[in-house]
Design an enzyme around this catalytic site. Structure first.
Site, PDB file in Angstrom:
ATOM      1  N   ASP A  13       2.980   1.910   4.778  1.00  0.00           N
ATOM      2  CA  ASP A  13       4.013   2.575   4.711  1.00  0.00           C
ATOM      3  C   ASP A  13       4.265   3.348   3.242  1.00  0.00           C
ATOM      4  OD1 ASP A  13       4.849   1.730   7.190  1.00  0.00           O
ATOM      5  OD2 ASP A  13       5.669  -0.184   6.217  1.00  0.00           O
ATOM      6  N   GLY A  42       3.391   3.584  11.641  1.00  0.00           N
ATOM      7  CA  GLY A  42       4.592   4.394  11.805  1.00  0.00           C
ATOM      8  C   GLY A  42       4.405   5.459  10.455  1.00  0.00           C
ATOM      9  N   HIS A  43       3.852   6.781  10.972  1.00  0.00           N
ATOM     10  CA  HIS A  43       3.763   7.693  10.009  1.00  0.00           C
ATOM     11  C   HIS A  43       4.991   8.754  10.007  1.00  0.00           C
ATOM     12  CE1 HIS A  43      -0.766   6.604   9.230  1.00  0.00           C
ATOM     13  NE2 HIS A  43       0.229   5.647   9.177  1.00  0.00           N
ATOM     14  N   GLN A 239      -2.350   1.762   8.172  1.00  0.00           N
ATOM     15  CA  GLN A 239      -2.181   0.548   7.600  1.00  0.00           C
ATOM     16  C   GLN A 239      -2.555   0.667   5.937  1.00  0.00           C
ATOM     17  OE1 GLN A 239      -3.649   0.083  10.914  1.00  0.00           O
ATOM     18  NE2 GLN A 239      -1.363   0.338  11.256  1.00  0.00           N
TER      19      GLN A 239
HETATM   20  P1  GDP Z   1       3.156   5.760   6.095  1.00  0.00           P
HETATM   21  O1  GDP Z   1       3.244   4.593   7.310  1.00  0.00           O
HETATM   22  O2  GDP Z   1       2.504   5.388   4.988  1.00  0.00           O
HETATM   23  O3  GDP Z   1       3.070   7.128   6.665  1.00  0.00           O
HETATM   24  O4  GDP Z   1       4.745   5.765   5.647  1.00  0.00           O
HETATM   25  P2  GDP Z   1       5.920   5.519   6.587  1.00  0.00           P
HETATM   26  O5  GDP Z   1       6.240   6.880   7.234  1.00  0.00           O
HETATM   27  O6  GDP Z   1       6.069   4.444   7.282  1.00  0.00           O
HETATM   28  O7  GDP Z   1       7.133   5.310   5.484  1.00  0.00           O
HETATM   29  C1  GDP Z   1       7.480   6.004   4.329  1.00  0.00           C
HETATM   30  C2  GDP Z   1       8.874   6.546   4.277  1.00  0.00           C
HETATM   31  O8  GDP Z   1       9.336   6.993   3.161  1.00  0.00           O
HETATM   32  C3  GDP Z   1       9.310   7.585   5.546  1.00  0.00           C
HETATM   33  O9  GDP Z   1      10.444   7.579   5.987  1.00  0.00           O
HETATM   34  C4  GDP Z   1       9.023   8.816   4.697  1.00  0.00           C
HETATM   35  O10 GDP Z   1       9.859   9.924   5.330  1.00  0.00           O
HETATM   36  C5  GDP Z   1       9.742   8.492   3.256  1.00  0.00           C
HETATM   37  N1  GDP Z   1       9.097   9.202   2.249  1.00  0.00           N
HETATM   38  C6  GDP Z   1       7.743   9.638   1.981  1.00  0.00           C
HETATM   39  N2  GDP Z   1       7.682  10.153   0.847  1.00  0.00           N
HETATM   40  C7  GDP Z   1       8.892  10.048   0.161  1.00  0.00           C
HETATM   41  C8  GDP Z   1       9.271  10.086  -0.983  1.00  0.00           C
HETATM   42  O11 GDP Z   1       8.592  10.739  -1.765  1.00  0.00           O
HETATM   43  N3  GDP Z   1      10.550  10.174  -1.473  1.00  0.00           N
HETATM   44  C9  GDP Z   1      11.506   9.512  -0.445  1.00  0.00           C
HETATM   45  N4  GDP Z   1      12.674   9.254  -0.709  1.00  0.00           N
HETATM   46  N5  GDP Z   1      11.075   9.272   0.750  1.00  0.00           N
HETATM   47  C10 GDP Z   1       9.784   9.461   1.209  1.00  0.00           C
HETATM   48  P1  IMO Z   2       1.506   1.968   8.487  1.00  0.00           P
HETATM   49  O1  IMO Z   2       0.138   2.689   8.966  1.00  0.00           O
HETATM   50  C1  IMO Z   2       3.250  -1.766   7.381  1.00  0.00           C
HETATM   51  C2  IMO Z   2       1.774  -5.243   9.240  1.00  0.00           C
HETATM   52  C3  IMO Z   2       2.429  -6.038  10.469  1.00  0.00           C
HETATM   53  C4  IMO Z   2       1.980  -7.581  10.128  1.00  0.00           C
HETATM   54  C5  IMO Z   2       0.470  -7.203   9.835  1.00  0.00           C
HETATM   55  C6  IMO Z   2      -0.286  -7.370  11.362  1.00  0.00           C
HETATM   56  O2  IMO Z   2       2.691   2.764   9.044  1.00  0.00           O
HETATM   57  O3  IMO Z   2       1.568   1.927   7.169  1.00  0.00           O
HETATM   58  P2  IMO Z   2      -0.392  -6.123  13.384  1.00  0.00           P
HETATM   59  O4  IMO Z   2       0.600  -5.543  14.571  1.00  0.00           O
HETATM   60  O5  IMO Z   2      -1.202  -4.934  13.128  1.00  0.00           O
HETATM   61  O6  IMO Z   2      -1.266  -7.036  14.194  1.00  0.00           O
HETATM   62  O7  IMO Z   2       0.586  -6.824  12.491  1.00  0.00           O
HETATM   63  O8  IMO Z   2       0.357  -5.922   9.533  1.00  0.00           O
HETATM   64  N1  IMO Z   2       1.394  -3.735   9.772  1.00  0.00           N
HETATM   65  C7  IMO Z   2       1.996  -2.848   8.843  1.00  0.00           C
HETATM   66  N2  IMO Z   2       2.835  -3.161   7.877  1.00  0.00           N
HETATM   67  N3  IMO Z   2       2.733  -0.479   7.834  1.00  0.00           N
HETATM   68  C8  IMO Z   2       2.148  -0.466   8.939  1.00  0.00           C
HETATM   69  O9  IMO Z   2       1.221   0.638   9.294  1.00  0.00           O
HETATM   70  C9  IMO Z   2       1.477  -1.749   9.620  1.00  0.00           C
HETATM   71  N4  IMO Z   2       0.794  -2.120  10.593  1.00  0.00           N
HETATM   72  C10 IMO Z   2       0.619  -3.282  10.751  1.00  0.00           C
HETATM   73  O10 IMO Z   2       3.930  -5.665   9.904  1.00  0.00           O
HETATM   74  O11 IMO Z   2       2.437  -7.910   8.782  1.00  0.00           O
HETATM   75 MG    MG Z   3       4.357   3.380   8.142  1.00  0.00          MG
END
Ligand code: GDP
Ligand code: IMO
Ligand code: MG
Length: 438
Positions: A13, A42-43, A239
């Protein structure tokens, strides 16, 4: 011509989706490739205030002139994929990238999800069937897109796997001592109904194959073709380094290889000229169980969660929040051979004073700058911090590094110097436009 890998450096994340969506257009990539993971990812991509959350679709999908690729290392729940495509089409019409899926990719079947929901609790998995699907791939009993070439072949495989999985699930339910009420919730009679699975999965995959915007085939050959014709490829990690099955904080990890090695095994293509960008949040978060040395349980932790909107994109769970830890970034640098860092969510730190960065772990009288991937060791460390004065200004509208507050620049420069990797991109807001190229 350089291809690019975008890899999470922490526990996920970090903003990989945002950085992918941003760079794919800016740097003129032809294809965006997911090489591992499944819909545990979740991207998030935000464009003009409109939010898109992707789980299986690569984050380049909003660009209609690109090709998005799902490599053999990805595990696919066809129901989730179909829904994601349908929802996307409702939002943007047919104006999205084409999709190419590896015929070698394994499918997440209903029994995998059941097994994850019985056994995944102590790790805090996403419950999407990830661990059991990869387990079965390694055990050489997975179901792949190849198995859908012929209906008889597919039916045979489902029947074989159901016999085995029903026994396994019964054994799991008994040994985990699951109460009857919770067993009922699993709705096993319906979920594991043979005819239902056969009809449903066959139809889902047929519909995917019939979609004119989707092709199922050999990803290695496709990427080689792009490479030969000088089309640049972007590899989008899901991840992150500390969730890697081999290098992460085992057993609190996912079951795939998010680190650079996964690019080769998860696509069947070796990019000869490759730049590697590690995405790092300006602080640290983690979802699920496992040690987290810089975790904050105070008001600052709450502020990071609130301002950073740190709630899981996939499961909605609140993310655990803490200070930035440079032992982690250094570890990610070594494992992935980082050429640059994309530092995200810097804006979230505005108004926190002082700021802290972990620079080492103290074990007894010794200071150690190396990360400790063994969870037993990691749970015992005392963290050595360096303090930084914060800044008050909202920095979301800044587009030049030189225009950031001086204390903010000092924070970024320290990271760069200490990790020994240049910060090439700064993200200072969720929207595509909110970034600084350094
Ligand atoms: P990913 O899994 O690495 O793609 O990241 P996620 O999308 O799960 O989580 C990142 C969260 O932070 C999302 O809600 C994005 O919209 C938000 N986000 C990304 N870059 C920034 C930033 O520079 N500032 C803020 N405030 N939010 C951001
Ligand atoms: P993105 O791509 C954050 C974590 C789960 C759990 C562990 C194992 O959005 O960064 P799983 O369901 O993969 O067997 O769970 O890994 N986990 C993540 N945490 N971002 C993710 O993906 C994750 N995908 C799995 O919370 O601790
Ligand atoms: Mg994510």
């Amino acid at each position: 011509m350089k291809h690019l890998a975008i890899i999470g450096t922490q526990w996920g994340d970090e903003g990989k989706g945002k950085i992918t969506d941003l760079l794919v257009e800016k740097e003129g990539f032809k294809a965006v490739v997911r090489y591992q993971g499944g819909n545990n990812a979740g991207h998030t991509v935000v464009v003009g205030g409109k939010k898109h959350a992707f789980h299986l679709l690569p984050s380049g999908i909003l660009h209609s002139n690109k090709v998005c690729v799902i490599g053999n290392g990805v595990i696919v729940n066809p129901e989730v994929l179909a829904k994601e495509i349908k929802d996307l089409t409702l939002r943007v019409g047919k104006k999205h990238a084409q999709l190419f899926i590896s015929e070698k990719a394994h499918l997440i079947m209903p029994w995998h999800i059941v097994r994850d929901n019985i056994g995944g609790g102590k790790i805090g998995t996403t419950g999407r069937g990830i661990g059991p699907t990869y387990t079965e791939a390694i055990a050489r009993r997975g179901i792949r897109f190849y198995d859908f070439k012929d209906k008889k072949r597919f039916i045979k495989r489902v029947k074989e796997e159901l016999v085995w999985n029903k026994k396994l699930i019964k054994l799991m339910l008994d040994s985990y001592d699951i109460p009857k009420a919770n067993r009922d919730k699993l709705k096993l009679r319906t979920v594991l109904n043979e005819q239902r699975i056969i009809n449903r999965y066959w139809l889902l995959v047929k519909k995917l194959k019939d979609n004119p915007l989707i092709e199922v085939g050999d990803v290695g050959l496709l990427l080689d073709k792009y490479d030969q014709s000088k089309n640049k490829i972007l590899f989008e990690g899901a991840q992150a380094t500390l969730l890697d099955i081999a290098h992460g904080t085992y057993p609190f990890v996912t079951s795939s290889s998010p680190t650079l090695g996964g690019v080769y095994t998860g696509t069947g293509f070796r990019p000869r000229d490759l730049e590697v960008i590690g995405v790092a949040k300006a602080y640290t978060t983690r979802v699920g169980e496992g040690p987290f040395p810089t975790e904050l349980f105070d008001k600052v932790g709450d502020q990071l969660r609130r301002v950073g909107n740190e709630f899981g994109t996939t499961t909605g769970r609140p993310r655990r929040c803490g200070w930035l830890d440079l032992t982690i970034l250094h570890y990610a640098k070594v494992i992935n051979g980082l050429d640059g860092i994309a530092l995200t969510k810097l804006d979230v730190l505005s108004g926190i004073n002082p700021l802290k960065i972990a620079i080492a772990y103290q074990i007894g009288s010794k200071k150690n700058k190396n990360f400790l991937p063994d969870t037993e060791d990691l749970s015992k460390v005392k963290v050595v911090y360096k303090e930084f004065p914060g800044w008050e200004e909202n920095i979301c509208n800044v587009r030049k590094f030189s225009e950031l507050p001086i204390n903010c620049r000092k924070y970024v420069n320290f990271i760069e110097l200490e990790v020994g990797v240049p910060v090439k991109v700064i993200s200072n807001g969720p929207d595509r436009k909110e970034h600084i190229l350094k």
